[in-house]
Each structure stands twice: as structure tokens, then as C-alpha cells.
Design an enzyme around this catalytic site. Structure first.
Site, PDB file in Angstrom:
ATOM      1  N   THR A  49       0.858  -1.155   0.031  1.00 20.77           N
ATOM      2  CA  THR A  49      -0.038   0.005  -0.051  1.00 20.77           C
ATOM      3  C   THR A  49       0.987   1.373  -0.182  1.00 20.77           C
ATOM      4  O   THR A  49       2.129   1.105   0.343  1.00 20.77           O
ATOM      5  CB  THR A  49      -0.978  -0.159   1.292  1.00 20.77           C
ATOM      6  OG1 THR A  49      -1.991   0.947   1.033  1.00 20.77           O
ATOM      7  CG2 THR A  49      -0.353   0.313   2.478  1.00 20.77           C
ATOM      8  N   CYS A  68      -2.845   9.226   4.990  1.00 25.62           N
ATOM      9  CA  CYS A  68      -3.529   7.876   5.413  1.00 25.62           C
ATOM     10  C   CYS A  68      -2.836   7.301   6.534  1.00 25.62           C
ATOM     11  O   CYS A  68      -1.665   7.570   6.624  1.00 25.62           O
ATOM     12  CB  CYS A  68      -3.943   7.082   4.187  1.00 25.62           C
ATOM     13  SG  CYS A  68      -5.243   7.901   3.002  1.00 25.62           S
ATOM     14  N   HIS A  84      -6.039   0.462   5.970  1.00 23.72           N
ATOM     15  CA  HIS A  84      -5.703   1.561   4.976  1.00 23.72           C
ATOM     16  C   HIS A  84      -6.736   2.731   5.146  1.00 23.72           C
ATOM     17  O   HIS A  84      -7.661   2.412   4.590  1.00 23.72           O
ATOM     18  CB  HIS A  84      -5.175   1.361   3.709  1.00 23.72           C
ATOM     19  CG  HIS A  84      -4.701   2.724   2.933  1.00 23.72           C
ATOM     20  ND1 HIS A  84      -3.778   2.507   2.025  1.00 23.72           N
ATOM     21  CD2 HIS A  84      -4.975   4.012   3.146  1.00 23.72           C
ATOM     22  CE1 HIS A  84      -3.597   3.703   1.573  1.00 23.72           C
ATOM     23  NE2 HIS A  84      -4.222   4.423   2.209  1.00 23.72           N
TER      24      HIS A  84
END
Length: 162
Positions: free
Chosen positions: A25, A30, A47
């Protein structure tokens, strides 16, 4: 680590499977919480984009309080015990220079992870949080290992037609 299947985790999502995977990811403001049970050798990751769901619309893993709760629930569903879980937390950078920085989304995302994991009694075994750079992660769900690289800021120079 290379022989494991690979999964790319998009924002507002989570991943947990009994079959080992390498989960990739990319994070800016985030946050990703990686949970790992060293007894069962099972790992899961989320996430999320925003700290708290405001009660409007769908309670999705886009929000930290929902994403962390759902990840813990799924780990327990797979037979994990909270006392065997360890967390690694990444992200929360203020990577975009805008007027939105006044909202401190990255810092608020970090805070919700730290608070909720503490409430669940889950130790944070490692982290890379805040700052001005993004992060690229690779999480091995079989070993709990996380490889992380900082992402340098890129300046966008559009090519103008002549």
C-alpha cells in the site's frame, strides 16, 4: 518473501486472509495499521483516510475508528487472541501543502490509531508516523515483517503544447 501472492491494498480497505500474502500500500496522510498474531502466524492490515466516522452515510473502513475496530474483530474471528496481537502503524504524513493542513488529517489519523490500540490493549511494536513524506509499505502477513520506503515529494511540471 517473494514466493507469496501479492495484494495491493487501496485506501478505505482492509485485508486479512489465512493464506499468507505480501500486501502493498502507499500512504500519505492516510494511516495503515498492521496487526500480527505470532502464535497463529496471521496478519491483517487496514488503510484508512479519515480519523472518525461522523455517523452520516456508510460506516466504512475509510474511517480510522471503523477500520481499526473491523480489523480487530476479523483477527479475533480468525482465532487470534488480543494478548497475542502486536501492531505496527504507519503514515499520517502531511504530504500535500494546502489550506487543508489546518485540519491536520495526518496527525488526527495517527492519534485515533494510538488511542484505539491502547483501548484494545494491543501493543504497538513499531511505527513510522507523521512528517512530510509519504510511505510505501510491504507487509508479510505470515511473518509480521513490514518493509517501508519513504516517498520523496515530486514536483509536477506539465508539458505545455507549443
Amino acid at each position: 518473501m517473494d514466493e507469496l501472492p501479492v495484494h495491493f491494498l487501496y485506501p478505505a480497505a482492509m485485508w486479512i486472509e489465512k493464506q499468507p500474502h505480501r500486501v502493498h500500500t502507499i500512504l500519505g496522510s492516510c494511516v495503515a495499521v498492521c496487526l500480527y498474531d505470532s502464535v497463529l502466524k496471521i496478519g491483517g492490515i487496514n488503510h484508512y483516510m479519515l480519523p472518525y466516522w461522523n455517523g452520516q452515510g456508510l460506516a466504512s473502513p475509510k474511517y480510522g475508528n471503523i477500520a481499526i475496530e473491523k480489523l480487530v474483530e476479523k483477527m479475533l474471528f480468525f482465532g487470534c487472541k488480543k494478548e497475542n496481537l502486536r501492531a505496527k502503524v504507519f503514515g499520517g504524513g502531511e504530504v500535500i501543502e494546502t489550506t487543508f493542513n489546518q485540519f491536520q488529517i495526518g496527525e488526527r489519523n495517527v492519534k485515533v490509531a494510538q488511542e484505539m490500540l491502547r483501548e484494545h490493549g494491543i501493543t504497538i511494536a513499531g511505527s513510522s508516523l507523521s512528517g512530510k513524506l509519504g510511505r510505501k509499505l510491504e507487509f508479510n502477513t505470515q511473518t509480521g515483517e513490514v518493509r517501508m520506503k519513504f516517498i520523496e515529494k515530486q514536483i509536477f511540471n506539465p508539458i505545455k503544447p507549443k
